[in-house]
Design a protein around this motif. Structure first.
Motif, mmCIF file in Angstrom:
data_model
loop_
_atom_site.group_PDB
_atom_site.id
_atom_site.type_symbol
_atom_site.label_atom_id
_atom_site.label_comp_id
_atom_site.label_asym_id
_atom_site.label_seq_id
_atom_site.Cartn_x
_atom_site.Cartn_y
_atom_site.Cartn_z
ATOM 1 N N LEU A 127 0.810 -1.213 0.000
ATOM 2 C CA LEU A 127 0.000 0.000 0.000
ATOM 3 C C LEU A 127 0.843 1.263 0.000
ATOM 4 O O LEU A 127 0.309 2.362 -0.190
ATOM 5 N N LYS A 128 2.156 1.143 0.228
ATOM 6 C CA LYS A 128 3.005 2.321 0.235
ATOM 7 C C LYS A 128 3.161 2.925 -1.159
ATOM 8 O O LYS A 128 3.532 4.089 -1.287
ATOM 9 N N THR A 129 2.897 2.156 -2.195
ATOM 10 C CA THR A 129 3.055 2.649 -3.568
ATOM 11 C C THR A 129 1.932 3.592 -4.001
ATOM 12 O O THR A 129 1.951 4.072 -5.129
ATOM 13 N N THR A 130 0.983 3.855 -3.130
ATOM 14 C CA THR A 130 -0.086 4.800 -3.475
ATOM 15 C C THR A 130 0.301 6.238 -3.173
ATOM 16 O O THR A 130 -0.456 7.151 -3.506
ATOM 17 N N SER A 131 1.452 6.465 -2.562
ATOM 18 C CA SER A 131 1.832 7.822 -2.173
ATOM 19 C C SER A 131 2.218 8.664 -3.389
ATOM 20 O O SER A 131 1.709 9.774 -3.576
ATOM 21 N N TRP A 132 3.113 8.122 -4.257
ATOM 22 C CA TRP A 132 3.544 8.923 -5.403
ATOM 23 C C TRP A 132 2.444 9.125 -6.440
ATOM 24 O O TRP A 132 2.369 10.199 -7.046
ATOM 25 N N PRO A 133 1.550 8.140 -6.707
ATOM 26 C CA PRO A 133 0.446 8.454 -7.627
ATOM 27 C C PRO A 133 -0.478 9.543 -7.077
ATOM 28 O O PRO A 133 -1.034 10.326 -7.855
ATOM 29 N N LEU A 134 -0.631 9.599 -5.757
ATOM 30 C CA LEU A 134 -1.483 10.638 -5.181
ATOM 31 C C LEU A 134 -0.861 12.016 -5.364
ATOM 32 O O LEU A 134 -1.574 12.993 -5.631
ATOM 33 N N VAL A 135 0.456 12.108 -5.243
ATOM 34 C CA VAL A 135 1.141 13.377 -5.487
ATOM 35 C C VAL A 135 0.989 13.801 -6.940
ATOM 36 O O VAL A 135 0.712 14.967 -7.245
ATOM 37 N N VAL A 136 1.162 12.845 -7.861
ATOM 38 C CA VAL A 136 0.997 13.145 -9.289
ATOM 39 C C VAL A 136 -0.429 13.580 -9.586
ATOM 40 O O VAL A 136 -0.667 14.508 -10.380
ATOM 41 N N LEU A 137 -1.397 12.942 -8.935
ATOM 42 C CA LEU A 137 -2.803 13.286 -9.153
ATOM 43 C C LEU A 137 -3.092 14.715 -8.724
ATOM 44 O O LEU A 137 -3.795 15.454 -9.429
ATOM 45 N N ARG A 138 -2.554 15.130 -7.591
ATOM 46 C CA ARG A 138 -2.781 16.498 -7.113
ATOM 47 C C ARG A 138 -2.122 17.522 -8.033
ATOM 48 O O ARG A 138 -2.621 18.636 -8.183
ATOM 49 N N LYS A 139 -0.999 17.161 -8.661
ATOM 50 C CA LYS A 139 -0.347 18.063 -9.608
ATOM 51 C C LYS A 139 -1.100 18.108 -10.936
ATOM 52 O O LYS A 139 -1.079 19.124 -11.652
ATOM 53 N N LEU A 140 -1.772 17.017 -11.275
ATOM 54 C CA LEU A 140 -2.406 16.882 -12.581
ATOM 55 C C LEU A 140 -3.798 17.490 -12.633
ATOM 56 O O LEU A 140 -4.255 17.922 -13.707
ATOM 57 N N ARG A 141 -4.493 17.530 -11.508
ATOM 58 C CA ARG A 141 -5.885 17.984 -11.506
ATOM 59 C C ARG A 141 -6.081 19.381 -12.079
ATOM 60 O O ARG A 141 -7.051 19.624 -12.810
ATOM 61 N N PRO A 142 -5.202 20.368 -11.809
ATOM 62 C CA PRO A 142 -5.433 21.696 -12.407
ATOM 63 C C PRO A 142 -5.334 21.717 -13.925
ATOM 64 O O PRO A 142 -5.837 22.652 -14.566
ATOM 65 N N TRP A 143 -4.704 20.710 -14.536
ATOM 66 C CA TRP A 143 -4.566 20.683 -15.988
ATOM 67 C C TRP A 143 -5.763 20.047 -16.679
ATOM 68 O O TRP A 143 -5.862 20.097 -17.903
ATOM 69 N N SER A 144 -6.646 19.448 -15.936
ATOM 70 C CA SER A 144 -7.854 18.873 -16.504
ATOM 71 C C SER A 144 -8.918 19.962 -16.585
ATOM 72 O O SER A 144 -9.469 20.384 -15.566
ATOM 73 N N MET A 145 -9.210 20.421 -17.782
ATOM 74 C CA MET A 145 -10.082 21.584 -17.977
ATOM 75 C C MET A 145 -11.274 21.252 -18.857
ATOM 76 O O MET A 145 -11.590 21.960 -19.817
ATOM 77 N N VAL A 146 -11.930 20.155 -18.553
ATOM 78 C CA VAL A 146 -13.120 19.789 -19.324
ATOM 79 C C VAL A 146 -14.216 20.827 -19.144
ATOM 80 O O VAL A 146 -14.967 21.134 -20.085
ATOM 81 N N GLU A 147 -14.326 21.391 -17.947
ATOM 82 C CA GLU A 147 -15.365 22.388 -17.697
ATOM 83 C C GLU A 147 -15.134 23.661 -18.513
ATOM 84 O O GLU A 147 -16.095 24.322 -18.936
ATOM 85 N N VAL A 148 -13.859 24.028 -18.763
ATOM 86 C CA VAL A 148 -13.569 25.199 -19.597
ATOM 87 C C VAL A 148 -13.984 24.930 -21.050
ATOM 88 O O VAL A 148 -14.561 25.797 -21.720
ATOM 89 N N PHE A 149 -13.706 23.722 -21.523
ATOM 90 C CA PHE A 149 -14.139 23.346 -22.874
ATOM 91 C C PHE A 149 -15.657 23.352 -22.974
ATOM 92 O O PHE A 149 -16.220 23.783 -23.988
ATOM 93 N N MET A 150 -16.335 22.882 -21.930
ATOM 94 C CA MET A 150 -17.794 22.862 -21.921
ATOM 95 C C MET A 150 -18.359 24.276 -21.984
ATOM 96 O O MET A 150 -19.347 24.533 -22.679
ATOM 97 N N LEU A 151 -17.713 25.203 -21.277
ATOM 98 C CA LEU A 151 -18.168 26.595 -21.306
ATOM 99 C C LEU A 151 -18.018 27.182 -22.697
ATOM 100 O O LEU A 151 -18.925 27.862 -23.206
ATOM 101 N N GLY A 152 -16.882 26.916 -23.340
ATOM 102 C CA GLY A 152 -16.700 27.399 -24.709
ATOM 103 C C GLY A 152 -17.683 26.769 -25.678
ATOM 104 O O GLY A 152 -18.151 27.420 -26.623
#
Length: 207
Positions: A127-152
């Protein structure tokens, strides 16, 4: 001291004592008032099911047409990737790459990492291997902009409604549902919940 639990504020790095919270309560940092944690009712199975739902919605959004334009007995359908290719054909290369990155690549990686984290907690051994994917996920979330595309896309629909007949496709509704489900996922898949589920899994494994 072995039973003492500490929490580090992610805003000002103040070390605080962890407190027991009832459902719906939240703990805030005494110095900067940032939210440290919140007690929710989300379970691992519920969050995993929701992550699978986001994967299905994302597949529909990228497979089926977003909308169809009917003008003078001519009908043209467009998909998300087709819209990006149209920008590339019009020599808007940078805009095309941004659309692909923020609406296809980043959301796909985010959904994949979410399913990996939850599946690894439920069925994995280390279960220790879930730490680095969680860090990557927190860095990646701001780059997911589906809602901005939906607004356009909504702005485009308003401008085109007087020029042609517009038929909204399944991908449009999947995109709208994906925005809602992703927001719920963001509130359920938190570092605290991941830690709690991992701790419960270790406790069950030792029994």
């Amino acid at each position: 001291m072995s039973e003492l639990k500490l929490v580090v504020c992610h805003e000002c790095d103040l070390i605080c004592h962890e407190v027991t919270l009832d459902r719906g309560e939240a703990a805030c940092c005494p110095r900067c008032r940032a939210k440290l944690c919140q007690h929710g009712s989300a379970t691992l199975d519920q969050t995993l099911a929701l992550a699978c739902t986001t994967a299905i919605l994302f597949f529909i959004m990228n497979t089926f047409p977003l909308m169809s334009l009917h003008l003078q007995q001519n009908t043209r359908e467009t998909s998300l990737f087709g819209a990006a290719l149209a920008m590339w054909d019009r020599e808007m290369h940078l805009l095309c790459l941004l659309v692909v990155l923020t609406t296809i690549v980043a959301p796909a990686l985010q959904i994949g990492i979410e399913i990996y984290i939850l599946g690894h907690i439920k069925w994995g051994k280390d279960l220790k291997t879930t730490s680095w994917p969680l860090v990557v996920l927190r860095k990646l979330r701001p780059w997911s902009m589906v809602e901005v595309f939906m607004l356009g896309l909504l702005v485009s629909l308003v401008k085109l409604k007087d020029l042609a007949d517009i038929i909204v496709g399944p991908a449009f509704w999947s995109c709208a549902a994906l925005i809602l489900v992703s927001a719920i996922m963001g509130s359920m898949l938190t570092p605290r919940n991941v830690w709690t589920w991992s701790h419960q899994r270790r406790s069950d494994a030792t029994l």
